[in-house]
Every structure is written in C-alpha cells, then in structure tokens.
Design a protein around this motif. Structure first.
Motif, mmCIF file in Angstrom:
data_model
loop_
_atom_site.group_PDB
_atom_site.id
_atom_site.type_symbol
_atom_site.label_atom_id
_atom_site.label_comp_id
_atom_site.label_asym_id
_atom_site.label_seq_id
_atom_site.Cartn_x
_atom_site.Cartn_y
_atom_site.Cartn_z
ATOM 1 N N ILE A 69 0.823 -1.211 0.000
ATOM 2 C CA ILE A 69 0.000 0.000 0.000
ATOM 3 C C ILE A 69 0.859 1.265 0.000
ATOM 4 O O ILE A 69 0.485 2.275 -0.599
ATOM 5 N N VAL B 81 -5.760 -5.047 -1.256
ATOM 6 C CA VAL B 81 -5.099 -3.751 -1.074
ATOM 7 C C VAL B 81 -5.537 -2.785 -2.175
ATOM 8 O O VAL B 81 -5.856 -1.624 -1.909
ATOM 9 N N HIS C 38 -7.543 0.318 -0.593
ATOM 10 C CA HIS C 38 -6.522 1.289 -0.174
ATOM 11 C C HIS C 38 -7.069 2.689 0.049
ATOM 12 O O HIS C 38 -6.578 3.432 0.877
#
Length: 142
Positions: free
Chosen positions: A17, A101, A105
């Motif tokens: 990330i 992710v 995110h």
C-alpha cells in the motif's frame, strides 16, 4: 522455510500500500485490511491465513492482538529478497492480498481524535456529514 505470520502479512500489506499508493496505514486500518485478507483466505481454503494470531472483536472491528501490538504507523522499509521469495511461494495468496489492497486502499480514513473530529465536522455543512465506513464509501448504504 518457516511459516508466514500475521506480522509478515502486515509487513507485506504495508509495503504494497505504501509503494503502490503512497499510503501509510494506521493500526486500525491495517487490522481491517488484514482481517479482510484473513477472512477471504479462510473462506477459499477452509484454513486460516496464519496461525500465530486469532481475531478478537473490538470497538473498531476485528483485531489480531499480536499484530496490533507490534505494527507501527511508519514508512515501511523495502522487503528483503528472502521475504519476497517467501511471499512468492504462494502466488495465489499474494494475488488475493494485492487485490484486497488495490480495492480497499482508498477506503479507510485516518482515525481522528475527538477534538479534530469536532473541528472537522463543525466546518462542514450539516447535509454533507456522512458516516464513515467501507460500506458508505463504496456506496452500499445498507
């Protein structure tokens, strides 16, 4: 080769990330994404993603006590070659975590201390105040 732990997966998620989206997760954000990965793995493999930590319910969702205590909000250093090799041994799990992710995110707002939250909410018109959460952000207001 030793088994991957919750801390290993925290490091992978934090690294992904940060390096893909320039985002640093706080403890609660990390726990939310880690739990989503854990849950998806459990459903698809009928076994836990890792065995060193078990989720517990808390005020902000599910928390893995061991990783919650040890994860810190900071810029993540580069993964070592051996760490990368360990994650690459299970490409399906690596792809699943990368997809989680990628999808989430931008869904987690930083936690605000009460005075910051009051200041922020006081500056917004009343009709613009929206409860924060993954379902609200993705448009599922149920």
């Amino acid at each position: 080769m030793k088994e991957l732990t919750s801390l290993d997966y925290c490091k992978l998620i934090a690294w992904l990330i940060y390096h893909k989206y320039n985002v640093i997760l706080n403890k609660i954000q990390m726990q939310n994404i880690l739990f989503i990965c854990y849950e998806q793995y459990l459903v698809s493999h009928n076994s836990p993603l890792f065995n060193d930590d078990v989720p517990k319910e808390c005020l902000f969702g599910h928390v893995f006590p061991r990783s919650y205590k040890r994860y810190s909000y900071r810029v993540i250093e580069e993964l070592t070659v051996s760490e990368k090799e360990r994650f690459l041994k299970d490409k399906d799990t690596l792809r699943m975590i990368t997809r989680v992710v990628e999808y989430y995110h931008d869904c987690f707002f930083p936690l605000l201390i009460p005075s910051e939250k009051e200041n922020m909410l006081g500056k917004l018109p009343p009709n613009k105040i929206v409860p924060m959460g993954v379902n609200t952000i993705r448009g599922n207001n149920s």
